[in-house]
Design an enzyme around this catalytic site. Structure first.
Site, PDB file in Angstrom:
ATOM      1  N   ASP A   1      -2.303  38.462 -11.811  1.00  0.00           N
ATOM      2  CA  ASP A   1      -3.227  37.561 -11.145  1.00  0.00           C
ATOM      3  C   ASP A   1      -4.678  37.808 -11.545  1.00  0.00           C
ATOM      4  OD1 ASP A   1      -3.657  35.449  -9.232  1.00  0.00           O
ATOM      5  OD2 ASP A   1      -4.528  36.962  -7.908  1.00  0.00           O
TER       6      ASP A   1
ATOM      7  N   ARG B   1       0.821  -1.208   0.000  1.00  0.00           N
ATOM      8  CA  ARG B   1       0.000   0.000   0.000  1.00  0.00           C
ATOM      9  C   ARG B   1       0.855   1.258   0.000  1.00  0.00           C
ATOM     10  NH1 ARG B   1      -3.316   1.841  -2.585  1.00  0.00           N
ATOM     11  NH2 ARG B   1      -4.258  -0.223  -2.435  1.00  0.00           N
TER      12      ARG B   1
ATOM     13  N   GLU C   1       2.582  40.628  -6.899  1.00  0.00           N
ATOM     14  CA  GLU C   1       1.306  40.264  -7.512  1.00  0.00           C
ATOM     15  C   GLU C   1       0.541  41.525  -7.910  1.00  0.00           C
ATOM     16  OE1 GLU C   1      -1.457  37.050  -5.838  1.00  0.00           O
ATOM     17  OE2 GLU C   1      -2.411  38.913  -5.205  1.00  0.00           O
TER      18      GLU C   1
ATOM     19  N   LYS D   1       2.132  39.518  -2.145  1.00  0.00           N
ATOM     20  CA  LYS D   1       0.795  39.185  -2.617  1.00  0.00           C
ATOM     21  C   LYS D   1      -0.226  40.220  -2.155  1.00  0.00           C
ATOM     22  CE  LYS D   1      -0.354  34.829  -2.828  1.00  0.00           C
ATOM     23  NZ  LYS D   1      -0.312  34.601  -4.279  1.00  0.00           N
TER      24      LYS D   1
ATOM     25  N   LYS E   1       0.672  25.155  -3.230  1.00  0.00           N
ATOM     26  CA  LYS E   1      -0.561  24.428  -2.922  1.00  0.00           C
ATOM     27  C   LYS E   1      -0.306  22.919  -3.026  1.00  0.00           C
ATOM     28  CE  LYS E   1      -3.402  28.259  -4.564  1.00  0.00           C
ATOM     29  NZ  LYS E   1      -4.376  28.726  -5.576  1.00  0.00           N
TER      30      LYS E   1
END
Length: 309
Positions: A237, A101, A216, A168, A136
């Site tokens: 963005d 597994r 950004e 950002k 992410k």
């Protein structure tokens, strides 16, 4: 960056996986599998895709039983079809069942990431743009997932918060608040410069020159100010392709007008990039396209394991 995998960087990941799955031992196999039993098993693909994670599979097996014989039948990163024999393992049945597994989890997850990445790369083939990953990722698995992105033909963005400056929207909101409240004027004051210019200069002073600085931008009207700050990368963005064409034109014209520097300001498309629209973004002439879904939403490649006693 080459498609290499440093085993030193995956030791803790594999040890945690072993502890999580095997713990004090495989209760079922201890009862139902005779001591000394030998078997051979085969990993088979049940769908088309790009295989990734074979070095991880080999390492997992070695940590469970160094006597297991692991044979790969295809190279890492190749395109496989349904029914392709990927690899086989031979040795102690107890060891093979303990590893089954874990090996599948790594192979399926990493192959899934490599597969979806390759689809994005294929859509932008012939264009200048590179497909990039993002932060992410699955907590604890970033190193492996970024490796899988490279296997699929993509490129890596920053590893974490520590190796690149990326300003950002939330940073800019804080900056705007500080500006309005006049709390940082004295600390950052440099005659005639905007807040973003002052902060970029400060970042250059406080970090090594090799650290990239990216900002950004969601509004074309902010581009001139960011360009004046002298950043390395401008992230465009959540812009549609038509807006991006205008933004990139503005950035290129600014670079060309700056005769004192041969610097090329990189451009990056980000936000809601999909397989359906990625080519439209590539057509804008953007340098990089960052895609969160190649890691956070990648479907595991369906791989089975068949044991032959």
């Amino acid at each position: 960056m080459q498609n290499t995998l440093d085993l030193e960087n995956i030791k803790e990941i594999v040890l945690l996986a072993l502890k999580e799955d095997i713990g004090r031992g495989d209760l079922t196999s201890r009862i139902f599998v005779p001591e000394g039993s030998k078997s051979e098993g085969t990993f088979l693909s049940k769908e088309k895709g790009i295989v990734a994670g074979l070095p991880v599979a080999k390492y997992v097996l070695s940590q469970i039983d160094r006597e297991l014989q692991f044979t790969v039948h295809i190279e890492e990163g190749v395109r496989i079809n349904r029914g392709t024999k990927i690899a086989s393992v031979k040795g102690s049945t107890l060891s093979i069942l303990a590893a089954e597994r874990l090996v599948l989890n790594f192979l399926q997850r990493l192959s899934g990431i490599a597969t979806i990445t390759s689809k994005f790369v294929e859509r932008v083939k012939g264009y200048h743009a590179r497909i990039m990953d993002t932060r992410k990722t699955t907590p604890g698995l970033r190193y492996l997932e970024r490796y899988a992105v490279r296997v699929g033909g993509g490129h890596n963005h920053r590893m974490g918060l520590y190796d690149q400056i990326l300003v950002k929207d939330n940073h800019l909101k804080i900056l705007e608040t500080e500006h309005q409240e006049k709390q940082c004027r004295d600390a950052l004051k440099e005659g005639g410069a905007s807040d973003i210019q002052r902060l970029v200069r400060r970042a250059r002073e406080l970090t090594e020159n090799k650290v990239l600085i990216e900002v950004e931008v969601e509004d074309i009207g902010f581009i001139k100010e960011v360009l004046a700050a002298g950043v390395d990368i401008i992230m465009l963005d959540n812009m549609d392709p038509s807006e991006m064409v205008k933004a990139i034109k503005m950035i290129k014209e600014s670079d060309e007008a700056n005769k004192t520097s041969a610097k090329h300001t990189l451009t990056e498309a980000s936000g809601n990039i999909s397989l359906e629209n990625v080519e439209a973004y590539a057509k804008t002439g953007v340098d990089r396209i960052s895609v969160g879904r190649i890691t956070h939403s990648a479907n595991a490649l369906d791989i089975s394991f068949e044991l032959s006693p």
